[in-house]
Design a protein around this motif. Structure first.
Motif, PDB file in Angstrom:
ATOM      1  N   THR A  53      42.000  51.100  17.539  1.00  0.00           N
ATOM      2  CA  THR A  53      41.749  49.800  16.417  1.00  0.00           C
ATOM      3  C   THR A  53      41.287  48.569  17.436  1.00  0.00           C
ATOM      4  OG1 THR A  53      43.977  49.151  16.456  1.00  0.00           O
ATOM      5  CG2 THR A  53      43.003  50.518  14.567  1.00  0.00           C
ATOM      6  N   GLY A  54      40.803  48.971  18.720  1.00  0.00           N
ATOM      7  CA  GLY A  54      40.563  47.967  19.803  1.00  0.00           C
ATOM      8  C   GLY A  54      41.457  47.060  20.138  1.00  0.00           C
ATOM      9  N   ARG A  55      42.797  47.366  20.246  1.00  0.00           N
ATOM     10  CA  ARG A  55      43.896  46.432  20.774  1.00  0.00           C
ATOM     11  C   ARG A  55      44.237  46.730  22.050  1.00  0.00           C
ATOM     12  NH1 ARG A  55      44.588  46.783  14.866  1.00  0.00           N
ATOM     13  NH2 ARG A  55      45.267  45.011  13.989  1.00  0.00           N
ATOM     14  N   SER A  56      43.798  47.519  22.708  1.00  0.00           N
ATOM     15  CA  SER A  56      43.903  47.993  24.247  1.00  0.00           C
ATOM     16  C   SER A  56      43.418  46.899  25.037  1.00  0.00           C
ATOM     17  CB  SER A  56      43.814  49.357  24.694  1.00  0.00           C
ATOM     18  OG  SER A  56      42.036  49.394  24.612  1.00  0.00           O
ATOM     19  N   LEU A  57      44.019  46.680  26.051  1.00  0.00           N
ATOM     20  CA  LEU A  57      43.487  45.691  27.277  1.00  0.00           C
ATOM     21  C   LEU A  57      43.445  46.646  28.667  1.00  0.00           C
ATOM     22  CD1 LEU A  57      46.388  43.142  26.973  1.00  0.00           C
ATOM     23  CD2 LEU A  57      44.125  43.064  25.706  1.00  0.00           C
ATOM     24  N   LEU A  58      42.332  45.952  29.335  1.00  0.00           N
ATOM     25  CA  LEU A  58      42.038  46.673  30.587  1.00  0.00           C
ATOM     26  C   LEU A  58      42.842  46.142  31.689  1.00  0.00           C
ATOM     27  CD1 LEU A  58      38.008  45.754  30.463  1.00  0.00           C
ATOM     28  CD2 LEU A  58      39.186  48.214  30.130  1.00  0.00           C
ATOM     29  N   VAL A  59      43.233  47.210  32.430  1.00  0.00           N
ATOM     30  CA  VAL A  59      44.311  47.004  33.507  1.00  0.00           C
ATOM     31  C   VAL A  59      43.654  45.906  34.409  1.00  0.00           C
ATOM     32  CG1 VAL A  59      45.178  48.367  35.438  1.00  0.00           C
ATOM     33  CG2 VAL A  59      45.354  49.195  33.144  1.00  0.00           C
ATOM     34  N   GLU A  60      42.389  46.259  34.746  1.00  0.00           N
ATOM     35  CA  GLU A  60      41.560  45.324  35.670  1.00  0.00           C
ATOM     36  C   GLU A  60      41.825  43.908  35.154  1.00  0.00           C
ATOM     37  OE1 GLU A  60      36.984  45.475  34.386  1.00  0.00           O
ATOM     38  OE2 GLU A  60      37.905  47.139  35.781  1.00  0.00           O
ATOM     39  N   SER A  61      42.279  43.368  34.130  1.00  0.00           N
ATOM     40  CA  SER A  61      42.554  42.034  33.799  1.00  0.00           C
ATOM     41  C   SER A  61      43.980  41.506  34.112  1.00  0.00           C
ATOM     42  CB  SER A  61      42.164  42.075  32.170  1.00  0.00           C
ATOM     43  OG  SER A  61      41.083  42.325  31.680  1.00  0.00           O
ATOM     44  N   PRO A  87      52.674  48.260  38.618  1.00  0.00           N
ATOM     45  CA  PRO A  87      52.692  46.848  38.994  1.00  0.00           C
ATOM     46  C   PRO A  87      51.817  46.182  37.826  1.00  0.00           C
ATOM     47  CG  PRO A  87      52.483  48.067  40.858  1.00  0.00           C
ATOM     48  CD  PRO A  87      52.481  49.007  40.087  1.00  0.00           C
ATOM     49  N   SER A  88      50.712  46.726  37.526  1.00  0.00           N
ATOM     50  CA  SER A  88      49.753  45.969  36.430  1.00  0.00           C
ATOM     51  C   SER A  88      50.679  46.020  35.186  1.00  0.00           C
ATOM     52  CB  SER A  88      48.508  46.824  36.127  1.00  0.00           C
ATOM     53  OG  SER A  88      48.943  48.011  35.669  1.00  0.00           O
ATOM     54  N   ALA A 129      58.923  43.915  27.320  1.00  0.00           N
ATOM     55  CA  ALA A 129      58.963  44.645  28.403  1.00  0.00           C
ATOM     56  C   ALA A 129      59.389  46.306  28.129  1.00  0.00           C
ATOM     57  CB  ALA A 129      60.156  44.008  29.236  1.00  0.00           C
ATOM     58  N   ARG A 130      59.999  46.414  27.161  1.00  0.00           N
ATOM     59  CA  ARG A 130      60.609  47.746  26.719  1.00  0.00           C
ATOM     60  C   ARG A 130      59.289  48.487  26.157  1.00  0.00           C
ATOM     61  NH1 ARG A 130      63.909  46.114  23.816  1.00  0.00           N
ATOM     62  NH2 ARG A 130      65.515  45.923  25.090  1.00  0.00           N
ATOM     63  N   GLN A 131      58.248  47.957  25.403  1.00  0.00           N
ATOM     64  CA  GLN A 131      57.213  48.562  24.579  1.00  0.00           C
ATOM     65  C   GLN A 131      56.033  48.896  25.043  1.00  0.00           C
ATOM     66  OE1 GLN A 131      57.983  46.560  21.048  1.00  0.00           O
ATOM     67  NE2 GLN A 131      59.752  47.511  20.738  1.00  0.00           N
ATOM     68  N   ILE A 132      55.700  47.904  26.066  1.00  0.00           N
ATOM     69  CA  ILE A 132      54.223  48.009  26.665  1.00  0.00           C
ATOM     70  C   ILE A 132      53.994  49.550  27.269  1.00  0.00           C
ATOM     71  CG2 ILE A 132      55.238  47.191  29.001  1.00  0.00           C
ATOM     72  CD1 ILE A 132      51.547  46.761  27.793  1.00  0.00           C
ATOM     73  N   ASP A 133      52.899  50.183  26.886  1.00  0.00           N
ATOM     74  CA  ASP A 133      52.522  51.364  27.112  1.00  0.00           C
ATOM     75  C   ASP A 133      51.155  51.298  27.984  1.00  0.00           C
ATOM     76  OD1 ASP A 133      52.453  53.902  27.323  1.00  0.00           O
ATOM     77  OD2 ASP A 133      52.421  54.265  25.171  1.00  0.00           O
ATOM     78  N   GLY A 134      50.660  52.464  28.320  1.00  0.00           N
ATOM     79  CA  GLY A 134      49.514  52.614  29.069  1.00  0.00           C
ATOM     80  C   GLY A 134      49.601  52.456  30.797  1.00  0.00           C
ATOM     81  N   GLY A 135      48.424  52.389  31.528  1.00  0.00           N
ATOM     82  CA  GLY A 135      48.614  52.157  32.804  1.00  0.00           C
ATOM     83  C   GLY A 135      48.629  53.380  33.576  1.00  0.00           C
ATOM     84  N   CYS A 136      48.787  54.678  32.990  1.00  0.00           N
ATOM     85  CA  CYS A 136      48.938  55.739  33.641  1.00  0.00           C
ATOM     86  C   CYS A 136      48.244  56.734  32.827  1.00  0.00           C
ATOM     87  CB  CYS A 136      50.378  56.184  33.842  1.00  0.00           C
ATOM     88  SG  CYS A 136      51.059  56.330  32.391  1.00  0.00           S
ATOM     89  N   PRO A 137      47.922  57.877  33.630  1.00  0.00           N
ATOM     90  CA  PRO A 137      47.115  58.906  32.841  1.00  0.00           C
ATOM     91  C   PRO A 137      47.771  59.527  31.634  1.00  0.00           C
ATOM     92  CG  PRO A 137      47.153  59.518  35.282  1.00  0.00           C
ATOM     93  CD  PRO A 137      48.178  58.156  34.950  1.00  0.00           C
ATOM     94  N   ASP A 141      43.539  53.204  32.642  1.00  0.00           N
ATOM     95  CA  ASP A 141      42.517  52.070  32.774  1.00  0.00           C
ATOM     96  C   ASP A 141      43.085  51.225  31.668  1.00  0.00           C
ATOM     97  OD1 ASP A 141      41.656  53.714  30.903  1.00  0.00           O
ATOM     98  OD2 ASP A 141      39.463  52.991  31.359  1.00  0.00           O
ATOM     99  N   ARG A 142      44.055  51.457  30.723  1.00  0.00           N
ATOM    100  CA  ARG A 142      44.197  50.570  29.608  1.00  0.00           C
ATOM    101  C   ARG A 142      45.686  50.322  29.515  1.00  0.00           C
ATOM    102  NH1 ARG A 142      39.644  49.251  26.525  1.00  0.00           N
ATOM    103  NH2 ARG A 142      37.924  50.550  27.381  1.00  0.00           N
TER     104      ARG A 142
END
Length: 216
Positions: A53-61, A87-88, A129-137, A141-142
């Protein structure tokens, strides 16, 4: 099948092709949910709900600064769940929650760890802090920030209207989790949490981002 409060529930996993940010959530649910019954609650993983639904963010940001890299070094991941050791993701938490609160959480965690107390950092830092996901395979990239509760409820009701079935969004893993939101005709969140407590959907690489739950 599983029994909760003396009632049986059928749980039917829905296996899909690999999904990414270019897929549409409604279209995918229609494509793979053809075996659903009208009374089935369609449970969608929060990760896939956010991504499609387009709610992911780019890690590079969220390029990590020195404090994010330092704090990430002291995170102790649970098994294969890297969490804020990336770290991201720590940088996103610093940006979202604020440095004063995160610094306080880090100091408190360092002190209480000496006495064998675990989880202090997350209790002080809070749900982001507990619920952020992504950043790994496979989504290295998200970043996938958790839903705001009102947005999650709105999405569930929108999907219910389009699909004709009640819908719930779940964030369940091998260590617990929660039902993020349910639509107006869904099974109650408290019931669904118990029905899914053993994490039948599994982790990302299993390719089963949806499950149909039917009270029998």
């Amino acid at each position: 099948m599983i029994i909760v409060d003396d009632r049986s529930y059928l749980r039917k996993l829905v296996r899909t092709r690999w999904l990414d940010e270019h897929d549409d959530l409604v279209a995918v649910l229609l494509e793979y949910g053809c075996d659903r019954h009208p009374e089935d609650t369609i449970v969608v993983s929060e990760t896939v709900s956010l991504l499609l639904t387009g709610r992911s963010l780019l890690v590079e940001s969220f390029q990590p600064r020195w404090d994010a890299r330092l704090l990430a070094r002291f995170v102790r991941p649970h098994h294969d769940t890297l969490g804020l050791s990336i770290p991201s993701k720590m940088q996103w938490v610093l940006h979202t929650v604020g440095r004063p609160r995160i610094y306080t959480a880090a100091v408190a965690a360092a002190v209480t760890r000496l006495f064998g107390v675990q989880g202090t950092f997350y209790r002080i830092a809070g749900d982001p802090a507990r619920q952020i996901d992504g950043g790994c395979p496979p989504y290295q990239d998200r970043l996938l920030p958790p839903f705001h509760p009102a947005e999650a409820v709105e999405l569930c009701n929108e999907l219910q209207t389009k699909l004709g079935n009640p819908v719930a969004i779940a964030d369940i893993n091998d260590f617990g989790g929660s039902i993020r939101a349910v639509s107006s005709r869904s099974l109650p969140a408290t019931t669904l949490k118990r029905v899914l407590a053993d994490n039948p959907m599994g982790q990302l690489r299993r390719g089963t981002p949806f499950i149909l739950v039917r009270a029998t």
